[in-house]
Design a protein around this motif. Structure first.
Motif, PDB file in Angstrom:
ATOM      1  N   PHE A 745       0.844  -1.188   0.000  1.00 58.36           N
ATOM      2  CA  PHE A 745       0.000   0.000   0.000  1.00 58.36           C
ATOM      3  C   PHE A 745       0.882   1.241   0.000  1.00 58.36           C
ATOM      4  O   PHE A 745       1.918   1.285   0.681  1.00 58.36           O
ATOM      5  CB  PHE A 745      -0.904   0.035   1.242  1.00 58.36           C
ATOM      6  CG  PHE A 745      -1.990  -1.000   1.233  1.00 58.36           C
ATOM      7  CD1 PHE A 745      -3.182  -0.763   0.584  1.00 58.36           C
ATOM      8  CD2 PHE A 745      -1.817  -2.222   1.862  1.00 58.36           C
ATOM      9  CE1 PHE A 745      -4.183  -1.705   0.580  1.00 58.36           C
ATOM     10  CE2 PHE A 745      -2.808  -3.180   1.855  1.00 58.36           C
ATOM     11  CZ  PHE A 745      -3.996  -2.919   1.208  1.00 58.36           C
ATOM     12  N   THR A 746       0.482   2.271  -0.757  1.00 56.13           N
ATOM     13  CA  THR A 746       1.182   3.542  -0.671  1.00 56.13           C
ATOM     14  C   THR A 746       0.885   4.171   0.690  1.00 56.13           C
ATOM     15  O   THR A 746      -0.174   3.958   1.264  1.00 56.13           O
ATOM     16  CB  THR A 746       0.741   4.495  -1.801  1.00 56.13           C
ATOM     17  OG1 THR A 746      -0.677   4.686  -1.728  1.00 56.13           O
ATOM     18  CG2 THR A 746       1.111   3.935  -3.151  1.00 56.13           C
ATOM     19  N   THR A 747       1.833   4.958   1.187  1.00 53.00           N
ATOM     20  CA  THR A 747       1.696   5.464   2.545  1.00 53.00           C
ATOM     21  C   THR A 747       0.580   6.474   2.705  1.00 53.00           C
ATOM     22  O   THR A 747       0.174   6.761   3.821  1.00 53.00           O
ATOM     23  CB  THR A 747       3.018   6.102   3.006  1.00 53.00           C
ATOM     24  OG1 THR A 747       3.387   7.117   2.061  1.00 53.00           O
ATOM     25  CG2 THR A 747       4.110   5.060   3.091  1.00 53.00           C
ATOM     26  N   ASP A 748       0.088   7.055   1.592  1.00 50.53           N
ATOM     27  CA  ASP A 748      -1.044   7.974   1.725  1.00 50.53           C
ATOM     28  C   ASP A 748      -2.374   7.247   1.705  1.00 50.53           C
ATOM     29  O   ASP A 748      -3.431   7.865   1.844  1.00 50.53           O
ATOM     30  CB  ASP A 748      -1.020   9.023   0.603  1.00 50.53           C
ATOM     31  CG  ASP A 748      -1.148   8.393  -0.795  1.00 50.53           C
ATOM     32  OD1 ASP A 748      -1.197   7.143  -0.876  1.00 50.53           O
ATOM     33  OD2 ASP A 748      -1.190   9.143  -1.776  1.00 50.53           O
ATOM     34  N   GLY A 749      -2.361   5.901   1.541  1.00 53.89           N
ATOM     35  CA  GLY A 749      -3.590   5.121   1.612  1.00 53.89           C
ATOM     36  C   GLY A 749      -4.477   5.213   0.386  1.00 53.89           C
ATOM     37  O   GLY A 749      -5.607   4.723   0.400  1.00 53.89           O
ATOM     38  N   GLN A 750      -3.985   5.779  -0.739  1.00 56.94           N
ATOM     39  CA  GLN A 750      -4.836   5.921  -1.911  1.00 56.94           C
ATOM     40  C   GLN A 750      -4.792   4.703  -2.813  1.00 56.94           C
ATOM     41  O   GLN A 750      -5.782   4.387  -3.466  1.00 56.94           O
ATOM     42  CB  GLN A 750      -4.425   7.165  -2.721  1.00 56.94           C
ATOM     43  CG  GLN A 750      -4.689   8.478  -2.022  1.00 56.94           C
ATOM     44  CD  GLN A 750      -4.466   9.662  -2.942  1.00 56.94           C
ATOM     45  OE1 GLN A 750      -4.543   9.522  -4.156  1.00 56.94           O
ATOM     46  NE2 GLN A 750      -4.185  10.812  -2.367  1.00 56.94           N
ATOM     47  N   TYR A 751      -3.645   4.024  -2.871  1.00 52.52           N
ATOM     48  CA  TYR A 751      -3.481   2.959  -3.853  1.00 52.52           C
ATOM     49  C   TYR A 751      -2.952   1.678  -3.200  1.00 52.52           C
ATOM     50  O   TYR A 751      -2.235   1.725  -2.197  1.00 52.52           O
ATOM     51  CB  TYR A 751      -2.487   3.363  -4.950  1.00 52.52           C
ATOM     52  CG  TYR A 751      -2.933   4.516  -5.817  1.00 52.52           C
ATOM     53  CD1 TYR A 751      -3.801   4.321  -6.892  1.00 52.52           C
ATOM     54  CD2 TYR A 751      -2.477   5.816  -5.570  1.00 52.52           C
ATOM     55  CE1 TYR A 751      -4.196   5.382  -7.689  1.00 52.52           C
ATOM     56  CE2 TYR A 751      -2.877   6.878  -6.365  1.00 52.52           C
ATOM     57  CZ  TYR A 751      -3.740   6.654  -7.432  1.00 52.52           C
ATOM     58  OH  TYR A 751      -4.142   7.694  -8.220  1.00 52.52           O
ATOM     59  N   LEU A 752      -3.333   0.561  -3.814  1.00 53.08           N
ATOM     60  CA  LEU A 752      -2.621  -0.702  -3.629  1.00 53.08           C
ATOM     61  C   LEU A 752      -1.763  -0.895  -4.863  1.00 53.08           C
ATOM     62  O   LEU A 752      -2.270  -0.797  -5.994  1.00 53.08           O
ATOM     63  CB  LEU A 752      -3.591  -1.873  -3.477  1.00 53.08           C
ATOM     64  CG  LEU A 752      -2.921  -3.261  -3.504  1.00 53.08           C
ATOM     65  CD1 LEU A 752      -2.083  -3.473  -2.259  1.00 53.08           C
ATOM     66  CD2 LEU A 752      -3.963  -4.366  -3.644  1.00 53.08           C
ATOM     67  N   THR A 753      -0.466  -1.148  -4.681  1.00 55.32           N
ATOM     68  CA  THR A 753       0.412  -1.375  -5.817  1.00 55.32           C
ATOM     69  C   THR A 753       0.685  -2.865  -5.941  1.00 55.32           C
ATOM     70  O   THR A 753       0.958  -3.550  -4.960  1.00 55.32           O
ATOM     71  CB  THR A 753       1.731  -0.608  -5.642  1.00 55.32           C
ATOM     72  OG1 THR A 753       2.369  -1.054  -4.448  1.00 55.32           O
ATOM     73  CG2 THR A 753       1.463   0.888  -5.544  1.00 55.32           C
ATOM     74  N   VAL A 754       0.615  -3.332  -7.156  1.00 52.59           N
ATOM     75  CA  VAL A 754       0.852  -4.744  -7.465  1.00 52.59           C
ATOM     76  C   VAL A 754       2.019  -4.770  -8.435  1.00 52.59           C
ATOM     77  O   VAL A 754       1.879  -4.372  -9.597  1.00 52.59           O
ATOM     78  CB  VAL A 754      -0.401  -5.409  -8.072  1.00 52.59           C
ATOM     79  CG1 VAL A 754      -0.141  -6.883  -8.286  1.00 52.59           C
ATOM     80  CG2 VAL A 754      -1.596  -5.204  -7.179  1.00 52.59           C
ATOM     81  N   GLN A 777       0.981  -2.331 -11.154  1.00 52.43           N
ATOM     82  CA  GLN A 777      -0.444  -2.001 -11.282  1.00 52.43           C
ATOM     83  C   GLN A 777      -0.878  -1.210 -10.049  1.00 52.43           C
ATOM     84  O   GLN A 777      -0.546  -1.559  -8.924  1.00 52.43           O
ATOM     85  CB  GLN A 777      -1.282  -3.274 -11.381  1.00 52.43           C
ATOM     86  CG  GLN A 777      -2.743  -3.030 -11.695  1.00 52.43           C
ATOM     87  CD  GLN A 777      -3.166  -3.719 -12.971  1.00 52.43           C
ATOM     88  OE1 GLN A 777      -2.516  -4.618 -13.394  1.00 52.43           O
ATOM     89  NE2 GLN A 777      -4.249  -3.309 -13.579  1.00 52.43           N
ATOM     90  N   PHE A 778      -1.589  -0.116 -10.290  1.00 49.74           N
ATOM     91  CA  PHE A 778      -2.105   0.723  -9.208  1.00 49.74           C
ATOM     92  C   PHE A 778      -3.608   0.514  -9.112  1.00 49.74           C
ATOM     93  O   PHE A 778      -4.340   0.811 -10.057  1.00 49.74           O
ATOM     94  CB  PHE A 778      -1.810   2.206  -9.482  1.00 49.74           C
ATOM     95  CG  PHE A 778      -0.375   2.586  -9.291  1.00 49.74           C
ATOM     96  CD1 PHE A 778       0.027   3.269  -8.156  1.00 49.74           C
ATOM     97  CD2 PHE A 778       0.587   2.251 -10.228  1.00 49.74           C
ATOM     98  CE1 PHE A 778       1.345   3.624  -7.977  1.00 49.74           C
ATOM     99  CE2 PHE A 778       1.912   2.608 -10.054  1.00 49.74           C
ATOM    100  CZ  PHE A 778       2.286   3.290  -8.917  1.00 49.74           C
ATOM    101  N   TRP A 779      -4.064   0.007  -7.949  1.00 44.94           N
ATOM    102  CA  TRP A 779      -5.509  -0.125  -7.690  1.00 44.94           C
ATOM    103  C   TRP A 779      -5.921   1.047  -6.807  1.00 44.94           C
ATOM    104  O   TRP A 779      -5.473   1.162  -5.660  1.00 44.94           O
ATOM    105  CB  TRP A 779      -5.820  -1.423  -6.954  1.00 44.94           C
ATOM    106  CG  TRP A 779      -5.576  -2.662  -7.762  1.00 44.94           C
ATOM    107  CD1 TRP A 779      -5.013  -2.767  -8.987  1.00 44.94           C
ATOM    108  CD2 TRP A 779      -5.854  -4.011  -7.348  1.00 44.94           C
ATOM    109  NE1 TRP A 779      -4.935  -4.072  -9.382  1.00 44.94           N
ATOM    110  CE2 TRP A 779      -5.446  -4.864  -8.399  1.00 44.94           C
ATOM    111  CE3 TRP A 779      -6.432  -4.572  -6.211  1.00 44.94           C
ATOM    112  CZ2 TRP A 779      -5.595  -6.239  -8.342  1.00 44.94           C
ATOM    113  CZ3 TRP A 779      -6.575  -5.935  -6.140  1.00 44.94           C
ATOM    114  CH2 TRP A 779      -6.163  -6.765  -7.204  1.00 44.94           C
TER     115      TRP A 779
END
Length: 1003
Positions: A745-754, A777-779
């Motif tokens: 997870f990005t530290t700002d909580g906006q995305y899950l990175t795969v 991939q950015f979710w």
């Protein structure tokens, strides 16, 4: 009605209302136009205008403004000028668009049928509709049980149900209040109103014996023989856990309520309104849990029929109508949805302000922004109307009115007016916010009108997310100021040491909204610290002068004696050092012989005598301060793979992935020293025997809020789960890729990175090559219905690390001795664009990398080609992605493949070392880092987590958690020592012969 010739005459129109409003004037002129045309019947007009008789008659009825098309057809049929009447229609529509409340000064006309964000009170029962069945169910429960819990989500209407539904119709005396910061004090005040006695005396009586509440109520009812029972309603019971910081007072309040309701001679019926996400807090008190086990009323979302009544009936009672289209739309948007009732009431109140005549219309509802935006628009309009200084004041006030959730949602916080400065600016802002019904004021207190404002105003949510740790510091500072003032400015209540340093660091790093009283507290703390330091320096200087004078006399008297004393002192220091080292060497043996209590106390004594990082580490590693847990994960090996274990930021939730593909999730309740509350298992997938990949978990991550979990398996499956409710984890999304992936997870909580996975990252035997380019991939977590955005990182022949705040992506080449670190700008990732900002060549091989939460610093471990030493460096990510070395920590034995970790505030850094210890560093000044503690680990911990004031180590031994709060650890050690059964422990002085080392836990 017929003429003398038998011809039907038109039926006379209903008289218009006697007022000079724009709608009445418009309808009157339409009727005059028809009279000028010879008063043709509406049937004749209908044939010419191509509208029904009803539509045309309502156009001139004066109850609502007709549409422009109907108006122009009416005018043409009567021979009027369409251009003139189109302008007339637009002018009238503009006048009606203004808030209707400004057009009248009659209080009877200004009483709105809806309350907006405020809860219904007993006096508002005539406007409370739609909950009749639930009200009757609540009355039945109160008749059958003496203690009843009313449970529901925030915004479900619990307060309105209790006050306008239950209390307004109760046939017994009622007392309603909320706990606030001091629930026993609130209870005493309400009881004093009922009995006519002194509130301070009642407070003292209840503090001495909480069960006295029952006797006081019986005494009051005995004076009124006709009254058999008292209805005691405690609304917003969750304030007992969010606002009351005194655990003893919280227990006394619960004891008083339960005893008053359950004792054999009870004459009290207690009803508690509790937010459903706080029911687990209630369950932590056995007496309260048992009393509530039978008497419960669940307040769920309104059904379509209930919502329709709540919308239409208040308007009908005020002689208003609601467009059918508006009713249908509101019901469709909100039926069976939890927490929306305040938003519905607020949207209807704003629509009432923009009513057309006696009708609430869909057009007015659209104008206020509908159910989704009405509240935010109202709050935003009030905020933007302020001057810049007033906006700053409004922000500070609203942040004070919010209680930060610990594993729960943020809630409102009622404060005393004395907490705010009594200035003209504060009074203006409070009046404006109260006028917009965003806050509720009374003579002594201020609170947010409803928690819906916290969840649905984006600006307030952003404020709360900016610096949550800073808000915690501010809350503690406010409470300390209150205690200082209550103790009449006693210097002993001022901040000193670490608390003062922490507060001053926060004040220096931001622009805090300190009140005058809080600023006075900080200033007094700084002054007393400076005075004490000056006094200590003067004493030291005088002592040195005295010693110097004595030394001169001694030298003059006899040089031999001086030399002898010096020799004795040297021998004493050597003897003391040897004694201390013997104690350190004996601590493991003492631990095994006396079950930890004595060894922990010895470690604490050594630290107080010599506060070195090593001595502090021994204290933090004590048995009294650790919680160890070994999850039962079947065939999984803890630490056997990288990334198969994850811990939430607050340290309360962790997840373990197994080789079978199953995921075990556990969560502690409030404090890891309490047994874990809930565990859940997400089973692994079925994998056919001939599958290319197996189903073992190779990567796992938990979002910063602890509510979302992501996991990837060797079969290429990446799954996202909602774990807010461990009783029923729900899958949010699942995607299968050709190869295993790594999730983060990005530290700002906006995305899950795969990210695509290299063999060193995901140890599948089927992965034999590493692609020259990597894909990430950015979710977007707020829009999981999208497919996600995939970006290609060109010329990145190493594993990827999502190492920043959602705008920077970092990766490194894992080929030893040819290492480079690449920084990409992913600010435009939604458009699928990434930009390689910079590539920094590194002389040594990078083995691990981690980023600070703000994305401005990287902690990098490197391994030299000429030795096996692994070093830990701190680098800054400068403009353009350039890396600037800040410091190299003075250790050369950081364990390989053990990623360092920053604390959530970015000020501390932890790393695992070869000697099975964990170093904890203060890197607030990254160019001069300071080692805080070196904690010995009793196992091979390859993964560590640093969360607030806790350090967690995870490896083949299991999961182990240490607190880094020295005051808390010291208290635990002494509590364990004092509660231990009597043993034949050696005398304390036997460990320190000829030395003065005080026993820390001596009573």
């Amino acid at each position: 009605m017929k003429t003398d010739l038998g011809v039907p005459m038109p039926r006379p129109e209903r008289p218009l209302e006697l007022n000079d409003g724009p709608l009445t004037s418009f309808a009157s002129d339409l009727r005059k136009l028809r009279e000028t045309a010879g008063s043709p019947p509406y049937r004749t007009l209908a044939r010419q205008a191509h509208y029904s008789v009803t539509t045309l008659s309502e156009a001139a009825g004066g109850r609502m403004l007709p549409s422009l098309a109907v108006t122009l057809s009416y005018v043409r049929a009567c021979g009027g000028d369409p251009v003139e009447w189109e302008q007339r229609w637009r002018d009238t529509s503009a006048r009606l668009a203004r808030p209707a409340a400004t057009a009248s000064t009659d209080p009877a006309e200004l009483r709105a049928p809806y309350l907006g964000l405020a809860a219904f009170q007993a006096a508002d029962a005539d406007r409370f509709f739609g909950r009749e069945i639930l009200v009757e169910s609540l009355r039945d429960q109160v008749r059958q049980h003496r203690l009843v819990g009313v449970l529901g989500a925030s915004g479900s209407g619990k307060s309105s149900l209790l006050r306008a539904g239950l209390v307004s119709t109760a046939r017994m005396p009622s007392v309603v209040f909320t706990p606030g910061m001091h629930p026993m004090e609130e209870c005493a005040v309400q009881l004093a109103v009922l009995t006519g006695e002194s509130a301070p005396l009642l407070r003292q009586e209840l503090a001495a014996d909480p069960t006295a509440l029952h006797l006081r109520i019986r005494q009051t009812l005995a004076a009124n023989p006709g009254r058999t029972d008292l209805l005691l309603v405690v609304d917003q019971f969750e304030e007992l856990f969010t606002l009351c910081g005194d655990a003893a007072e919280r227990q006394d309040f619960i004891t008083a309520l339960v005893h008053a309701a359950t004792t054999a001679s009870s004459q009290t019926r207690v009803v508690l309104g509790v937010r459903s996400d706080f029911f687990t807090h209630c369950a932590g008190y056995p007496e309260l849990h048992d009393a509530l086990s039978d008497g419960q009323v669940l307040v769920g979302p309104m059904t379509s029929d209930e919502l329709r009544e709540a919308i239409v009936k208040p308007a009908a009672a005020a002689n208003l109508t609601v467009d059918t289209a508006l009713v249908t739309r509101l019901v469709a948007e909100t039926a069976n949805r939890p927490g929306v009732l305040p938003l519905v009431s607020h949207a209807l109140l704003e629509t009432w302000h923009r009513r057309q005549g006696m009708a609430l219309t869909a057009a007015g509802y659209e104008e206020v922004g509908g159910i989704r935006h009405a509240l935010a628009r109202t709050a935003e309009a009030a905020y933007t109307a302020f001057t810049q200084d007033q906006q700053t004041t409004a922000r500070q006030i609203l942040l004070r009115l919010t209680a930060l959730g610990e594993g729960t949602e943020d809630t409102k916080r009622r404060i005393n007016r004395v907490e705010l400065d009594d200035t003209d600016e504060v009074r203006v802002v409070l009046a404006a916010l109260a006028c917009g019904r965003l806050i509720v004021l009374d003579h002594h207190s201020v609170e947010i009108a409803h928690e819906a404002l916290i969840g649905h105003w984006p600006r307030l949510r952003d404020w709360l997310a900016e610096d949550r740790e800073g808000l915690h510091i501010h809350r503690q500072l406010t409470e300390a100021t209150t205690v200082w003032e209550a103790m009449e400015h006693d210097p002993e209540a001022l901040y000193r040491g670490a608390r003062l340093v922490r507060a001053r660091e926060w004040i220096g790093s931001t622009t805090p909204g300190l009140s005058g009283r809080e600023q006075a507290f900080v200033t007094a703390s700084v002054d007393i610290t400076r005075q004490e330091a000056q006094l200590a320096r003067r004493r030291t200087r005088r002592l040195r002068q005295l010693v110097a004078a004595l030394a001169v006399l001694l030298v003059l008297a006899t040089g031999i004696t001086t030399y002898s004393v010096a020799q004795q002192e040297t021998i004493a220091r050597q003897r003391d050092a040897e004694t201390i080292q013997n104690v350190i060497n004996e601590i493991p043996t003492i631990h095994g012989r006396y079950f930890g209590g004595l060894s922990d106390e010895l470690a604490l004594a050594l630290y107080r005598r010599d506060p070195t990082p090593q001595n502090l580490g021994r204290v933090l590693a004590s048995d009294a301060n650790t919680v160890t847990f070994r999850p039962n994960v079947g065939d999984s090996t803890l630490g056997g793979r990288r990334g198969v274990i994850a811990l939430s930021t607050d340290g309360l939730t962790y997840a373990v992935g197994s080789d079978s593909g199953a995921i075990i999730i556990s969560r502690w309740s409030g404090d890891p020293n309490v047994a874990k509350l809930v565990s859940a298992t997400i089973p692994g997938p079925y994998i056919p025997p001939d599958a290319l990949y197996d189903g073992a978990v190779n990567s796992i991550a938990i979002a910063r809020d602890g509510r979302t979990l992501a996991a990837s398996r060797d079969d290429g499956t990446v799954t996202l789960w909602n774990i807010a409710n461990l009783a029923a984890p729900s899958r949010l999304r699942a995607v299968t890729y050709p190869q295993p992936r790594e999730v983060e997870f990005t530290t700002d909580g906006q995305y899950l990175t795969v990210a695509s996975c290299a063999p060193t990252m995901c140890m599948s035997t089927e992965v034999t090559t590493v692609p020259s380019d990597h894909f990430v991939q950015f979710w977007e977590l707020n829009h999981l219905d999208n497919k996600g955005v995939e970006v290609r990182l060109e010329s990145s022949d190493g594993p990827v690390s999502i190492a920043a705040n959602g705008s920077i992506l970092a990766a490194w080449n894992p080929t030893f001795y040819l290492t480079g670190i690449k920084i990409w700008d992913v600010g435009n990732v939604r458009e699928g664009k990434v930009t390689l900002l910079n590539e920094s060549r590194v002389s040594d091989a990078v083995t691990e990398m981690a980023a600070s939460p703000d994305g401005r610093k990287l902690a990098i471990t490197t391994e030299s080609c000429c030795s096996t030493a692994v070093r830990l460096k701190i680098a800054q990510v400068a403009t353009g992605g350039r890396l600037t070395d800040l410091a190299t920590l003075p250790v050369d034995f950081v364990a390989p493949f053990a990623r360092p970790i920053f604390s959530p505030n970015g000020r501390e850094l932890a790393a695992v070392q070869y000697n099975r210890s964990s170093s904890l560093w203060n890197v607030f000044d990254s160019q001069q880092p300071q080692e805080l503690a070196e904690i010995p680990l009793d196992g091979a911990y390859r993964t560590i987590f640093l969360t607030g004031d806790r350090l967690a180590g995870i490896g083949i031994e299991g999961v182990k958690i240490w607190s880094t709060n020295l005051d808390l650890v010291s208290s635990k050690i002494c509590s364990e020592v004092k509660s231990a059964p009597l043993k034949e422990w050696p005398q304390w002085d036997s460990f320190f012969p000829n030395m003065h080392v005080p026993e820390p836990c001596a009573s």
